[in-house]
Design a protein around this motif. Sequence first.
Motif, PDB file in Angstrom:
ATOM      1  N   MET A   1       0.843  -1.187   0.000  1.00 51.07           N
ATOM      2  CA  MET A   1       0.000   0.000   0.000  1.00 51.07           C
ATOM      3  C   MET A   1       0.880   1.239   0.000  1.00 51.07           C
ATOM      4  N   ASP A   2       0.472   2.233  -0.801  1.00 46.66           N
ATOM      5  CA  ASP A   2       1.164   3.519  -0.847  1.00 46.66           C
ATOM      6  C   ASP A   2       0.116   4.613  -0.741  1.00 46.66           C
TER       7      ASP A   2
ATOM      8  N   PRO B   1       4.653   0.454  -7.788  1.00 50.68           N
ATOM      9  CA  PRO B   1       5.170   1.768  -8.205  1.00 50.68           C
ATOM     10  C   PRO B   1       6.664   1.870  -7.924  1.00 50.68           C
ATOM     11  N   VAL B   2       7.354   2.551  -8.821  1.00 53.22           N
ATOM     12  CA  VAL B   2       8.802   2.690  -8.663  1.00 53.22           C
ATOM     13  C   VAL B   2       9.135   3.686  -7.570  1.00 53.22           C
ATOM     14  N   ILE B   3       8.373   4.770  -7.512  1.00 55.88           N
ATOM     15  CA  ILE B   3       8.633   5.824  -6.541  1.00 55.88           C
ATOM     16  C   ILE B   3       7.456   5.911  -5.584  1.00 55.88           C
TER      17      ILE B   3
ATOM     18  N   LEU C   1      26.436   9.541 -12.590  1.00 51.61           N
ATOM     19  CA  LEU C   1      25.855   9.219 -11.295  1.00 51.61           C
ATOM     20  C   LEU C   1      24.382   8.880 -11.476  1.00 51.61           C
ATOM     21  N   GLN C   2      23.916   7.811 -10.830  1.00 48.61           N
ATOM     22  CA  GLN C   2      22.510   7.449 -10.923  1.00 48.61           C
ATOM     23  C   GLN C   2      21.700   8.390 -10.040  1.00 48.61           C
ATOM     24  N   VAL C   3      20.777   9.134 -10.680  1.00 48.71           N
ATOM     25  CA  VAL C   3      20.022  10.164  -9.965  1.00 48.71           C
ATOM     26  C   VAL C   3      18.517   9.970 -10.080  1.00 48.71           C
ATOM     27  N   GLY C   4      18.061   8.945 -10.757  1.00 48.36           N
ATOM     28  CA  GLY C   4      16.625   8.750 -10.905  1.00 48.36           C
ATOM     29  C   GLY C   4      16.328   7.464 -11.645  1.00 48.36           C
ATOM     30  N   GLN C   5      15.062   7.322 -12.066  1.00 51.67           N
ATOM     31  CA  GLN C   5      14.633   6.121 -12.761  1.00 51.67           C
ATOM     32  C   GLN C   5      13.356   6.400 -13.552  1.00 51.67           C
ATOM     33  N   ILE C   6      13.055   5.479 -14.452  1.00 48.78           N
ATOM     34  CA  ILE C   6      11.832   5.569 -15.246  1.00 48.78           C
ATOM     35  C   ILE C   6      10.685   5.000 -14.413  1.00 48.78           C
ATOM     36  N   THR C   7       9.589   5.750 -14.353  1.00 50.73           N
ATOM     37  CA  THR C   7       8.441   5.308 -13.553  1.00 50.73           C
ATOM     38  C   THR C   7       7.368   4.630 -14.392  1.00 50.73           C
ATOM     39  N   SER C   8       7.190   5.057 -15.635  1.00 53.91           N
ATOM     40  CA  SER C   8       6.176   4.441 -16.487  1.00 53.91           C
ATOM     41  C   SER C   8       6.409   4.875 -17.927  1.00 53.91           C
TER      42      SER C   8
ATOM     43  N   VAL D   1       9.578  10.041 -16.000  1.00 50.85           N
ATOM     44  CA  VAL D   1      10.813   9.781 -15.263  1.00 50.85           C
ATOM     45  C   VAL D   1      10.804  10.600 -13.982  1.00 50.85           C
ATOM     46  N   PHE D   2      11.494  10.088 -12.986  1.00 53.54           N
ATOM     47  CA  PHE D   2      11.588  10.758 -11.694  1.00 53.54           C
ATOM     48  C   PHE D   2      13.053  10.977 -11.371  1.00 53.54           C
ATOM     49  N   VAL D   3      13.404  12.236 -11.095  1.00 51.70           N
ATOM     50  CA  VAL D   3      14.772  12.595 -10.724  1.00 51.70           C
ATOM     51  C   VAL D   3      14.767  12.946  -9.245  1.00 51.70           C
ATOM     52  N   ASN D   4      15.573  12.229  -8.484  1.00 55.87           N
ATOM     53  CA  ASN D   4      15.615  12.428  -7.043  1.00 55.87           C
ATOM     54  C   ASN D   4      16.249  13.764  -6.690  1.00 55.87           C
ATOM     55  N   ALA D   5      15.801  14.305  -5.539  1.00 58.16           N
ATOM     56  CA  ALA D   5      16.439  15.499  -5.001  1.00 58.16           C
ATOM     57  C   ALA D   5      17.782  15.094  -4.370  1.00 58.16           C
ATOM     58  N   PRO D   6      18.807  15.913  -4.401  1.00 59.34           N
ATOM     59  CA  PRO D   6      18.815  17.285  -4.911  1.00 59.34           C
ATOM     60  C   PRO D   6      19.208  17.406  -6.369  1.00 59.34           C
ATOM     61  N   TYR D   7      19.297  16.251  -7.083  1.00 61.23           N
ATOM     62  CA  TYR D   7      19.774  16.282  -8.458  1.00 61.23           C
ATOM     63  C   TYR D   7      18.735  16.872  -9.411  1.00 61.23           C
ATOM     64  N   ASP D   8      17.476  16.955  -8.984  1.00 63.20           N
ATOM     65  CA  ASP D   8      16.450  17.503  -9.873  1.00 63.20           C
ATOM     66  C   ASP D   8      16.671  18.974 -10.169  1.00 63.20           C
ATOM     67  N   ARG D   9      17.466  19.653  -9.355  1.00 59.24           N
ATOM     68  CA  ARG D   9      17.716  21.071  -9.618  1.00 59.24           C
ATOM     69  C   ARG D   9      18.595  21.291 -10.843  1.00 59.24           C
ATOM     70  N   TYR D  10      19.249  20.231 -11.315  1.00 57.36           N
ATOM     71  CA  TYR D  10      20.087  20.361 -12.502  1.00 57.36           C
ATOM     72  C   TYR D  10      19.296  20.174 -13.799  1.00 57.36           C
TER      73      TYR D  10
END
Length: 539
Positions: free
Chosen positions: A140-141, A159-161, A191-198, A212-221
Motif C-alpha cells: 500500500m502507498d 510503483p517505482v517511486i 551518477l545514478q540520480v533517478g529512474q523511469i516510472t512508467s 521519469v523521476f529525478v531524485n532530489a537534490p539532483y532535480d535542480r540540474y
Amino acid sequence: MSRPPGESERSDIPEATAAPRSRGRMQIVWLVPLIAVLIGGWLAVKAILEQGPTITISFETGEGIEAGKTKIKFKNVDIGMVKSVTLSGDHRGVVATAELSKDATSLLVDDTRFWVVRPRISGGTVSGIGTLLSGSFIGMDVGAATKARQHYKGLETPPVIATGVPGREFVLKGEDIGSLDVGSPIYYRRLQVGQITSYELDPNGKGVTMHVFVNAPYDRYVKPDTRFWQASGINVSLDTSGVKVDTESLVAILIGGLAFRTPDDTADQPQADMHTVFTLFHDRAEAMRRHERIVDTYVLNFKESVRGLTVGAPLDFLGIEVGEVAAIHTRFDRVTRQFSIPVEVRFYPERFTSRYTAGEPGGRVAGDRRQLAQWLVEHGLRAQLRTANLLTGQRYIALDLFPNAPKATMNWNTSPPEMPTVPGGLQSLQDSVTTLVAKLNKIPFEGIGNDARQTLRDADMLVKRLDKEVAPQALQTLAAAQTALNSANNALQPDTAVQASTADAMQELARTAAAFRTLADYLERHPEALIRGKPGDSK
C-alpha cells in the motif's frame, strides 16, 4: 357450649395470611444473566466502534491472494487482512474484500495505491524476495489527496517511486523505447540520480511517452534546455572523425538507461517545472548538438555519385561545421535527359563568428544574409563533395572558395534557393582520365601500325641493299684506310729516315727561332738600328 371433638385443637393454630410480593425488588439470581448481557452488549459495541473500514480492491488475477491469509501492509506494518476473493461481475478479474484497522481509515484517500508484492526482477532491481518464504501480501502507498475512497483498482506492477520521496517528475517524448523498462536508471555525469516510472505508446502510434523521476537534490540540474538521451548498452558510431565508443556504466550496458546534461551556455537557467516535457534523443551526440535559432535551407545539385553521403553529414566551411545534410533526392531533367542529385542542407549562419585581438569587438554575421551569400558565390564560393574517412567511405560537403571556378550566381527563383557546386577531387580526376581516354581513342593506332609495318619493310629492303651493294665497297675502303694507317705508322717509327729528317728540321727551326729572338731583343733596345744600321757596320 360444647365443641366438636378436635375443634379446640385446630383453633389453637394461627391461620396463614398471604402477603403481597413487592414489585420493586428483584431476586439476586437474575443479576448473573443481566451482567452477561451487559458485558456482551458492551463488547459488541466496542467491537463495532473499533472495527476498521472495509474496502474492495480489483485485480486482473488472484495469484498470490488468499482469503484469511493475505495481509495488507503499509511500510511493512500489518494494517488489514483479505476476507474474501471473488470473481468480478464481468469475469475479467477478481475482487478482493479486505478489512483494515481503524487507524488506517485516514490512509484510504482517492490516490492511494495497492499492489500484490511478489518476487520481481525489473529495471535491474530485485524486489519481493522475502515473499518466497512468508507468502505474497498486498502493498500500500498513501496518496496526497483528501477525498476518501473505498473501491480501488490494484496495480499489476509496484510503483517505482513511493509518495513523498523528494524529487520531481518529468515527461520525455521519443521515437521508441529502445531497451528501456520501468525502473531503468537515469544518470547525470555518470551518477545514478533517478529512474523511469512508467511509459506508454502515443495515441497516434508514432512515438512513446515516458515518465521519469529525478531524485532530489539532483532535480535542480534539470533546466528548460536540458537534453535527455538513451544511454543503453554500448554506442558505437562511425563518422567523419572515426570510430567512437560511448557508454555510461556497466549497468547501462546490461539493462539500459537514460542520461541528461545541460549545455554550458544555458546552465544558468532556472530549474524546470515539474512535468516539463522534453525530447528524448537517441544518443549524446544528437542530444548535445547545438540547437540553432536561425536556420537557412539551400539545395546543392550534384551530377556525380553521392555514395557515402548520409542525412546528418556535416556541411563544412574551411574546417568549421556550419550545417548538415537534411535530405537527399534525385532529379531527372526532361530537356537534357540527365539525372542529378539535389541535396538539401541546413545552414546555420550564426556559426559564422568573428574573433579579433583582445579588447576589440567581435560579432556574428549580421545584415542581409541573402546579399552575403550572393557576394560569396560571385567570389568563388562553391559546394564540393569530399571524402571524410577512407576506411568507412563516409563523405561530407565542403564549402570552399574556388577563384578559378566558372562564374555562377545563386538561383533565388527556386525554393529552397540553389547554390552552385563543383565536382569533387575524385570526380575531377575521373573526368580528366575520361577525357584522356577519349583523346587516346581518337588516335588512329591501326593506321599508325600499318605505316610502321610498311616502314619496317622498307628498312629491311634498305638493309638488304646496303648488304649487297654498299657493304663490299665499304670493306674495300676500310682496307685502303688500314693500309694508309699502317704506312703512316711505319713512317713514324724511331730510327727511320723520315724521323731523322724531321729531327734535323726541328733543330734548324729551333736555331732560327733563337736568332729571331736575339734580333727582336736588339731591336727593342736599339730601334734606330732599322734606319742607321748596326754601329760598326759603316762599310
